[in-house]
Structure formats: structure tokens, C-alpha cells
Enzyme design. Structure first.
Site, PDB file in Angstrom:
ATOM      1  CG  HIS A  59      66.538  65.371  30.500  1.00  0.00           C
ATOM      2  ND1 HIS A  59      65.221  65.208  30.188  1.00  0.00           N
ATOM      3  CD2 HIS A  59      66.669  64.939  31.781  1.00  0.00           C
ATOM      4  CE1 HIS A  59      64.565  64.709  31.222  1.00  0.00           C
ATOM      5  NE2 HIS A  59      65.424  64.532  32.209  1.00  0.00           N
ATOM      6  CG  HIS A  61      69.212  63.214  35.052  1.00  0.00           C
ATOM      7  ND1 HIS A  61      69.365  64.564  35.278  1.00  0.00           N
ATOM      8  CD2 HIS A  61      67.892  63.028  34.809  1.00  0.00           C
ATOM      9  CE1 HIS A  61      68.190  65.160  35.163  1.00  0.00           C
ATOM     10  NE2 HIS A  61      67.279  64.246  34.871  1.00  0.00           N
ATOM     11  CE1 TYR A 141      67.220  52.477  24.552  1.00  0.00           C
ATOM     12  CE2 TYR A 141      65.260  53.831  24.806  1.00  0.00           C
ATOM     13  CZ  TYR A 141      65.990  52.909  24.087  1.00  0.00           C
ATOM     14  OH  TYR A 141      65.506  52.418  22.910  1.00  0.00           O
TER      15      TYR A 141
END
Length: 172
Positions: A59, A61, A141
Site C-alpha cells: 500500500h 499513503h 521509499y
């Protein structure tokens, strides 16, 4: 129940976008490149700024700021997902979509500077929360290092204990 999104021209938004069935496909270096290309491609035709981002295995954000006359984050996400997905040779499903992303995403309209900072902290602390690293500075990342250069955080922020602003937040 009908879900209604909050569209506000020029709004700041927090997003959570998840892979299909939580596949761990986002962090291999070649997929990070593909995801960055997808973002750049869409930003060229549908501008927005990224205040913060973190990409984890299954996932991501991010915090966006939309242009003052534009509230259409849904089209941007559709295009980012599509541009990323077309680079994979996987079969399509019944709705002619590849099984790369969950169909929907979570968004939150940022209300004020305190809300913005709380979501910035959540984004940058997320790799620690998931046990990938001991402090945000160790995760490659994310936008944490950029935020340090901007003076928003010190290099050792988030090391040791969970920051107060993110305690109890669950935005997965």
C-alpha cells in the site's frame, strides 16, 4: 449505504491506496520506477503537488494539494493506477481490470494545518509502524528525507517511540 467523497477545489487530501489482496508488489526497485513514471505521467496532464508520500510493499499513503480550480482526485488515481497496471502482463478480471489494485481508495480532506501535520507524521512513521525499519530516515521509499531538508523534521525524528500525533491512528 452510498459513499460520498468530499471534493473541494484546491483541497489538500490524505490518501491510502492498497494493492489487490494486499499483494506485495510495490517496493521492488523496478516497480518503484514504474510507479514514479505513472505519477509523473499523470502530473503532466492533471497537475497536483505531493506534500508527502510513503510506498510500502502492499500500500501507499500520500498527501496531495490540488490546483485551486480543480477537485478531481478520483480521475488522477484512476489514471495513476491504470498507467502503472498496463506495465504488468497479468490477465484482466470481469470488469476488464487487472488484479493489481483494490478497486477503491481511502481519502480524507485535510481540515487545517494541525490535521495536515498529523497526516504527514502518519505517512513518515508508517514504515516504522509496520516493522520495516527502526526510524523513518531508514526507509528509502518515502518523502521523509525531503521533509528533513525542508526543515519539517530532524533526521532522528520517530526513533525510539511512536510520535504522540500518530498514536491510535489507523488509516490502512
Amino acid at each position: 449505504m452510498q459513499y460520498r467523497r468530499a471534493y473541494q477545489p484546491g483541497g489538500r487530501y490524505f490518501f491510502t491506496v492498497v494493492t489487490h489482496r494486499r499483494q506485495k508488489l510495490l517496493t521492488p526497485p523496478e516497480n518503484i520506477i514504474k510507479l514514479r513514471q505513472a505519477f509523473r505521467h499523470v502530473m503532466n496532464t492533471h497537475p497536483f503537488t505531493i506534500d508527502a508520500i510513503v510506498i510500502l510493499a502492499d500500500h501507499l499513503h500520500c498527501l496531495w494539494q490540488l490546483p485551486g480550480n480543480d477537485a478531481d482526485f478520483s480521475t488522477r488515481w484512476m489514471l495513476i493506477k491504470r498507467h502503472f497496471s498496463i506495465q504488468f502482463h497479468t490477465p484482466t478480471q470481469a470488469r476488464r481490470e487487472k488484479a493489481i489494485w483494490q478497486l477503491r481508495f481511502w481519502e480524507h480532506l485535510i481540515r487545517d494545518e494541525e490535521d495536515w501535520q498529523k497526516h504527514m507524521d502518519y505517512i513518515h512513521y508508517n514504515p516504522v509502524k509496520h516493522g520495516y525499519v527502526k526510524q523513518p530516515a531508514e526507509w528509502a521509499y518515502s518523502s521523509f528525507q525531503r521533509a528533513v531538508k525542508q526543515g519539517l523534521y530532524h533526521e532522528n525524528w520517530g526513533m525510539g517511540e511512536e510520535p504522540k500525533r500518530v498514536r491510535g491512528m489507523e488509516l490502512e
